[in-house]
Design a protein around this motif. Structure first.
Motif, PDB file in Angstrom:
ATOM      1  N   GLU A  13       0.812  -1.213   0.000  1.00 31.31           N
ATOM      2  CA  GLU A  13       0.000   0.000   0.000  1.00 31.31           C
ATOM      3  C   GLU A  13       0.844   1.262   0.000  1.00 31.31           C
ATOM      4  N   THR A  14       1.967   1.245   0.706  1.00 27.19           N
ATOM      5  CA  THR A  14       2.766   2.465   0.817  1.00 27.19           C
ATOM      6  C   THR A  14       3.824   2.591  -0.275  1.00 27.19           C
ATOM      7  N   ASP A  15       4.444   1.458  -0.649  1.00 29.13           N
ATOM      8  CA  ASP A  15       5.574   1.501  -1.584  1.00 29.13           C
ATOM      9  C   ASP A  15       5.281   0.830  -2.919  1.00 29.13           C
ATOM     10  N   GLY A  16       4.113   0.211  -3.054  1.00 28.98           N
ATOM     11  CA  GLY A  16       3.724  -0.400  -4.312  1.00 28.98           C
ATOM     12  C   GLY A  16       4.075  -1.875  -4.433  1.00 28.98           C
ATOM     13  N   TRP A  17       3.550  -2.474  -5.498  1.00 28.51           N
ATOM     14  CA  TRP A  17       3.687  -3.906  -5.751  1.00 28.51           C
ATOM     15  C   TRP A  17       5.145  -4.327  -5.919  1.00 28.51           C
ATOM     16  N   THR A  18       5.933  -3.531  -6.609  1.00 28.76           N
ATOM     17  CA  THR A  18       7.326  -3.899  -6.868  1.00 28.76           C
ATOM     18  C   THR A  18       8.086  -4.083  -5.559  1.00 28.76           C
ATOM     19  N   ALA A  19       7.841  -3.234  -4.586  1.00 28.52           N
ATOM     20  CA  ALA A  19       8.511  -3.347  -3.285  1.00 28.52           C
ATOM     21  C   ALA A  19       7.950  -4.503  -2.464  1.00 28.52           C
ATOM     22  N   ALA A  20       6.663  -4.772  -2.601  1.00 23.13           N
ATOM     23  CA  ALA A  20       6.025  -5.806  -1.779  1.00 23.13           C
ATOM     24  C   ALA A  20       6.203  -7.209  -2.328  1.00 23.13           C
ATOM     25  N   ARG A  21       6.363  -7.342  -3.632  1.00 17.72           N
ATOM     26  CA  ARG A  21       6.417  -8.671  -4.253  1.00 17.72           C
ATOM     27  C   ARG A  21       7.462  -9.590  -3.613  1.00 17.72           C
ATOM     28  N   PRO A  22       8.715  -9.143  -3.384  1.00 17.44           N
ATOM     29  CA  PRO A  22       9.680 -10.046  -2.741  1.00 17.44           C
ATOM     30  C   PRO A  22       9.249 -10.483  -1.343  1.00 17.44           C
ATOM     31  N   ARG A  23       8.580  -9.609  -0.619  1.00 13.27           N
ATOM     32  CA  ARG A  23       8.091  -9.966   0.721  1.00 13.27           C
ATOM     33  C   ARG A  23       7.025 -11.063   0.626  1.00 13.27           C
ATOM     34  N   TYR A  24       6.100 -10.890  -0.324  1.00 18.66           N
ATOM     35  CA  TYR A  24       5.067 -11.899  -0.510  1.00 18.66           C
ATOM     36  C   TYR A  24       5.671 -13.240  -0.918  1.00 18.66           C
ATOM     37  N   LEU A  25       6.627 -13.223  -1.834  1.00 20.35           N
ATOM     38  CA  LEU A  25       7.252 -14.475  -2.276  1.00 20.35           C
ATOM     39  C   LEU A  25       7.978 -15.163  -1.128  1.00 20.35           C
ATOM     40  N   ASP A  26       8.656 -14.384  -0.282  1.00 20.21           N
ATOM     41  CA  ASP A  26       9.319 -14.943   0.894  1.00 20.21           C
ATOM     42  C   ASP A  26       8.299 -15.569   1.844  1.00 20.21           C
ATOM     43  N   LEU A  27       7.201 -14.874   2.077  1.00 18.88           N
ATOM     44  CA  LEU A  27       6.154 -15.403   2.958  1.00 18.88           C
ATOM     45  C   LEU A  27       5.550 -16.689   2.398  1.00 18.88           C
TER      46      LEU A  27
END
Length: 132
Positions: A13-27
């Protein structure tokens, strides 16, 4: 586990999909054997759907080729069919899809799917307000 997923959502929400994608993949990698229903089946497909749910366009069907969308297939298939240009088949699949199950996120989930389906079938792209 839940707070880690929430942090990934906040980054999105704050930094966009590009920033969040690695976090989601790790999770996804860390929770695949967590013993929680819904994570091994379907969670990766939901994560791959995030850009479309954020209003960034239709999902790329190739992004879902190796993902197991169960139990979310009835709601994902109309979007993938529309993205592939099969709008009539997408409409049929959407009309055959059951109503999403009720849960704590039911209202946002239903609104997000409704907006994404509208985008897929009409070409208009409403911006979702996740703060509601």
């Amino acid at each position: 586990m839940f707070t880690a997923w929430y942090r990934a959502l906040r980054v999105c929400e704050t930094d966009g999909w590009t920033a969040a994608r690695p976090r989601y993949l790790d999770l996804l990698a860390r929770t695949v054997d967590a013993g929680m229903s819904g994570l091994p089946q379907g969670a990766a497909a939901l994560v791959a759907l995030v850009p479309a749910m954020r209003g960034d366009g239709l999902p790329d069907p190739d992004d879902f080729a190796h993902l197991d969308p169960d139990p979310y297939r009835p709601w994902l298939d109309p979007l993938l069919l529309a993205a592939a240009g099969a709008v009539d088949r997408a409409r049929e699949a959407l009309s055959a899809a059951p109503r999403p199950p009720h849960d704590l996120l039911h209202a946002r989930h239903e609104q997000g799917l409704s907006d994404a389906h509208d985008t897929a079938l009409t070409g208009s792209r409403p911006k979702l307000d996740w703060a509601q």
